[in-house]
Design a protein around this motif. Sequence first.
Motif, mmCIF file in Angstrom:
data_model
loop_
_atom_site.group_PDB
_atom_site.id
_atom_site.type_symbol
_atom_site.label_atom_id
_atom_site.label_comp_id
_atom_site.label_asym_id
_atom_site.label_seq_id
_atom_site.Cartn_x
_atom_site.Cartn_y
_atom_site.Cartn_z
ATOM 1 N N TRP A 8 0.834 -1.208 0.000
ATOM 2 C CA TRP A 8 0.000 0.000 0.000
ATOM 3 C C TRP A 8 0.869 1.260 0.000
ATOM 4 N N LEU A 9 1.934 1.253 0.802
ATOM 5 C CA LEU A 9 2.808 2.417 0.860
ATOM 6 C C LEU A 9 3.630 2.560 -0.416
ATOM 7 N N ASP A 10 3.992 1.432 -1.024
ATOM 8 C CA ASP A 10 4.779 1.490 -2.256
ATOM 9 C C ASP A 10 3.955 1.951 -3.454
ATOM 10 N N THR A 11 2.660 1.629 -3.459
ATOM 11 C CA THR A 11 1.835 1.922 -4.636
ATOM 12 C C THR A 11 0.813 3.030 -4.405
ATOM 13 N N GLY A 12 0.711 3.520 -3.178
ATOM 14 C CA GLY A 12 -0.269 4.558 -2.886
ATOM 15 C C GLY A 12 0.212 5.940 -3.278
ATOM 16 N N PRO A 13 -0.686 6.902 -3.282
ATOM 17 C CA PRO A 13 -0.307 8.277 -3.623
ATOM 18 C C PRO A 13 0.543 8.892 -2.517
ATOM 19 N N GLY A 14 1.433 9.762 -2.898
ATOM 20 C CA GLY A 14 2.194 10.502 -1.901
ATOM 21 C C GLY A 14 1.307 11.492 -1.169
ATOM 22 N N TRP A 15 1.793 11.971 -0.035
ATOM 23 C CA TRP A 15 1.037 12.964 0.724
ATOM 24 C C TRP A 15 1.350 14.333 0.152
ATOM 25 N N THR A 16 0.346 14.942 -0.432
ATOM 26 C CA THR A 16 0.531 16.246 -1.078
ATOM 27 C C THR A 16 -0.048 17.380 -0.246
ATOM 28 N N GLY A 17 -0.641 17.052 0.892
ATOM 29 C CA GLY A 17 -1.238 18.083 1.724
ATOM 30 C C GLY A 17 -0.186 19.015 2.300
ATOM 31 N N SER A 18 -0.563 20.242 2.497
ATOM 32 C CA SER A 18 0.359 21.207 3.086
ATOM 33 C C SER A 18 0.383 21.017 4.599
ATOM 34 N N ASN A 19 1.560 21.131 5.180
ATOM 35 C CA ASN A 19 1.705 20.983 6.624
ATOM 36 C C ASN A 19 1.598 22.345 7.293
ATOM 37 N N ALA A 20 0.646 22.461 8.210
ATOM 38 C CA ALA A 20 0.410 23.730 8.893
ATOM 39 C C ALA A 20 1.511 23.993 9.914
ATOM 40 N N ALA A 21 1.795 25.251 10.139
ATOM 41 C CA ALA A 21 2.653 25.618 11.253
ATOM 42 C C ALA A 21 1.908 25.337 12.549
ATOM 43 N N LEU A 22 2.654 25.037 13.595
ATOM 44 C CA LEU A 22 2.024 24.700 14.859
ATOM 45 C C LEU A 22 1.377 25.948 15.458
ATOM 46 N N PRO A 23 0.048 25.955 15.603
ATOM 47 C CA PRO A 23 -0.602 27.145 16.172
ATOM 48 C C PRO A 23 -0.471 27.167 17.685
#
Length: 411
Positions: A8-23
């Motif tokens: 699953w990790l080898d064939t799944g999509p990469g994480w494209t979400g933006s990482n928020a700064a720690l509020p």
Amino acid sequence: MRSADSYWLDTGPGWTGSNAALPRRTGVCVLGAGVMGSTLAYWLARAGLRPLVLERNPGPAMGSSGRNAGRLIQGGNAQHALAIEKFGHDEALAIYRATLVNRDLVREVAAREGLEATRFPTAKLDLAVREDEADELRRTAEALRADGIAADWLDLPAARRVFGTDLPDTVLGGLYRPDQDAVHSVAYVRGMADAAARGGAEFACGITVTSVEAVYGGGWVVTTDAGQVLADQVVVALNAWTPRLLPELAPVITPVRGQLVQTAPVSFRIPQWGLDRGLVYGGQAPDGSLLIGGLRNTVPGRDEGIDLPEDDNTPAFSPELAGRLAEALPALLPEATGVPVVRAWSGVMAFTPDRCPLVGAWPGTEGLWVMAAFNGHGMPYSQVMPEQLAERIRGGQGNGIPSAFDPARFL
């Protein structure tokens, strides 16, 4: 045989979400971006909240949620007839019905959020080679039908017909349940995380939480290696790692190693299956390859109570157990003889003494919640438990969470 990561990790999509700064402050802080944390963020965001999800990995689904078998099978850890004996009829039915609601929610959300390609239909066939297990499965078929749930006990010829390939003569038959689902674990979870982010949830990955402490007058301080966050409410969704923040659960949550092997693709199609009361199980990946996992009963201590890795998502892998799994597959599926094993991986499950998860409020507190220890059955609850817990966080009843899952039973 072993790959760098799961299929699953080898064939799944990469994480494209933006990482928020720690509020500095947030309303709801969700700890863990596995299937439970990511899906909880989705349901909270749909309700108009903006939850903050903290994850120590670079993206969602890099722990247990990305290393399982992708099975959205129905029912709890115990077969329905045994669950009725253990919990009583009403509670056993509540547990089973939760997984039926989960199935329908998965289909609904997948259609709404463009995730239909991550889900594929299947069936489930629990096989028996001993008469005592066959009796349990026959009684379960009767109990399920009495509760209006589709299920049948099939003798060996009928089991062979629905299985899609041959079964050995040692098989007595099986419990057949149609209308099940499976998912591409990483594509499904990261799709949920993307949908949550579109709805307003924030994900801060690469951040390790070190403590959660109550604030006098209300709220919680979440301390991380990147600073502190003040949250009105906190949800701990870290599965086997939960006792690191809630040490009171150390006697309750047992870390368990699970392993899977994967073959090259085959031409036939099979349903999800189980054997020996689930201690051996398998299915098929979207590319046609076969998956087989389990055989923990052949390891001293059944791989229970393992030491969790400090800075990794998976314990040390056992080539010996992987070899046993590879040998077990053609013994059950003669047509798989000679099909090469191409990949193997391990992951961590979290077991409780009664084999029910922990979902609900942390006893004696306001605004601290737990969603963990799914006993190897997290995917069958992957929508319904987050959706119902989100309702409770917002002040609702969340009656779809069975009372058997209440964390207070152990504390």
